[in-house]
Scaffold this motif. Structure first.
Motif, short mmCIF file in Angstrom:
data_model
loop_
_atom_site.label_atom_id
_atom_site.label_comp_id
_atom_site.label_asym_id
_atom_site.label_seq_id
_atom_site.Cartn_x
_atom_site.Cartn_y
_atom_site.Cartn_z
N PHE A 1 -56.62 13.35 -34.41
CA PHE A 1 -56.38 12.07 -35.07
C PHE A 1 -57.63 11.20 -35.00
O PHE A 1 -58.36 11.22 -34.00
N THR A 2 -57.86 10.42 -36.04
CA THR A 2 -58.97 9.47 -36.06
C THR A 2 -58.46 8.11 -36.48
O THR A 2 -57.81 7.98 -37.53
N ASN A 3 -58.75 7.11 -35.67
CA ASN A 3 -58.34 5.74 -35.93
C ASN A 3 -59.56 4.95 -36.38
O ASN A 3 -60.62 5.02 -35.74
N ALA A 4 -59.44 4.22 -37.47
CA ALA A 4 -60.60 3.48 -37.98
C ALA A 4 -60.17 2.14 -38.52
O ALA A 4 -59.03 1.98 -39.00
N ARG A 5 -61.09 1.17 -38.45
CA ARG A 5 -60.84 -0.14 -39.05
C ARG A 5 -61.18 -0.05 -40.53
O ARG A 5 -62.14 0.61 -40.94
N GLY A 6 -60.41 -0.77 -41.34
CA GLY A 6 -60.70 -0.82 -42.76
C GLY A 6 -61.71 -1.91 -43.08
O GLY A 6 -62.04 -2.74 -42.23
N ASN A 7 -62.21 -1.92 -44.29
CA ASN A 7 -63.16 -2.95 -44.71
C ASN A 7 -62.48 -4.31 -44.82
O ASN A 7 -63.10 -5.35 -44.55
N ALA A 8 -61.23 -4.32 -45.22
CA ALA A 8 -60.48 -5.58 -45.28
C ALA A 8 -60.11 -6.02 -43.86
O ALA A 8 -59.87 -5.18 -42.99
N LYS A 9 -60.07 -7.31 -43.66
CA LYS A 9 -59.76 -7.83 -42.33
C LYS A 9 -58.38 -7.39 -41.89
O LYS A 9 -57.43 -7.39 -42.68
N ASN A 10 -58.27 -7.02 -40.62
CA ASN A 10 -57.00 -6.67 -40.00
C ASN A 10 -56.30 -5.50 -40.68
O ASN A 10 -55.07 -5.53 -40.89
N THR A 11 -57.09 -4.51 -41.04
CA THR A 11 -56.52 -3.26 -41.54
C THR A 11 -57.03 -2.10 -40.69
O THR A 11 -58.19 -2.12 -40.24
N VAL A 12 -56.16 -1.14 -40.47
CA VAL A 12 -56.55 0.06 -39.73
C VAL A 12 -55.92 1.27 -40.39
O VAL A 12 -54.90 1.15 -41.09
N TYR A 13 -56.54 2.41 -40.16
CA TYR A 13 -56.06 3.65 -40.71
C TYR A 13 -55.97 4.70 -39.60
O TYR A 13 -56.78 4.68 -38.68
N LEU A 14 -55.03 5.58 -39.73
CA LEU A 14 -54.90 6.68 -38.78
C LEU A 14 -54.89 7.98 -39.58
O LEU A 14 -53.92 8.27 -40.28
N GLN A 15 -55.99 8.70 -39.49
CA GLN A 15 -56.08 10.00 -40.15
C GLN A 15 -55.56 11.05 -39.16
O GLN A 15 -56.11 11.20 -38.06
N MET A 16 -54.54 11.76 -39.58
CA MET A 16 -53.90 12.75 -38.71
C MET A 16 -54.10 14.14 -39.31
O MET A 16 -53.60 14.42 -40.40
N ASN A 17 -54.82 14.98 -38.59
CA ASN A 17 -55.07 16.35 -39.02
C ASN A 17 -54.44 17.34 -38.06
O ASN A 17 -54.08 16.99 -36.94
N SER A 18 -54.33 18.57 -38.49
CA SER A 18 -53.76 19.64 -37.65
C SER A 18 -52.44 19.21 -37.03
O SER A 18 -52.21 19.37 -35.82
N LEU A 19 -51.58 18.67 -37.85
CA LEU A 19 -50.32 18.14 -37.36
C LEU A 19 -49.42 19.24 -36.81
O LEU A 19 -49.41 20.38 -37.33
N LYS A 20 -48.68 18.89 -35.76
CA LYS A 20 -47.79 19.81 -35.09
C LYS A 20 -46.35 19.29 -35.17
O LYS A 20 -46.15 18.07 -35.32
N PRO A 21 -45.37 20.15 -35.05
CA PRO A 21 -43.98 19.67 -35.07
C PRO A 21 -43.72 18.59 -34.02
O PRO A 21 -42.93 17.67 -34.27
#
Length: 115
Positions: free
Chosen positions: A67-87
């Motif tokens: 998983f990768t957590n990142a701040r967005g360009n807009a204020k107070n935004t975040v994203y969570l990229q989730m790869n290799s997901l498991k049950p």
């Protein structure tokens, strides 16, 4: 009043990817630390990842490298990229945005990992 809204959940097969988005509105301030928690049925809510306004991140051991957590360009935004997901990643994911001593939470978005 700060409002927190998540989006991006869904059904994905094991090994797949999803990207969650979170936006906190209703304040002119920049929220220093925003994070993601998750809660599976019958379990307590647990921290998945968090990030400061400066970009410092921390992750739960069970998502490091996936998983990768990142701040967005807009204020107070975040994203969570989730790869290799498991049950076992199946849960409701909540965005967390504490500000001025008050904890603000989104309504949650369901992530289901299943074949």
């Amino acid at each position: 009043q700060v409002q927190v809204v998540e989006s991006g959940g869904g059904l994905v097969q094991p090994g797949g990817s999803l990207r969650l988005s979170c936006a906190a509105s209703g304040t002119m301030l920049t929220i220093n630390r925003m994070g993601w928690y998750r809660q599976a049925p019958g379990k307590q809510r647990e921290l998945v990842a968090a990030i400061t306004r400066g970009g410092t991140t921390n992750y739960a051991d069970y998502v490091k490298g996936r998983f990768t957590n990142a701040r967005g360009n807009a204020k107070n935004t975040v994203y969570l990229q989730m790869n290799s997901l498991k049950p076992e990643d199946t849960a409701v994911y909540y965005c967390y945005a504490p500000l001025m001593g008050v904890d603000y939470w989104g309504q949650g978005t369901q992530v289901t990992v299943s074949s």
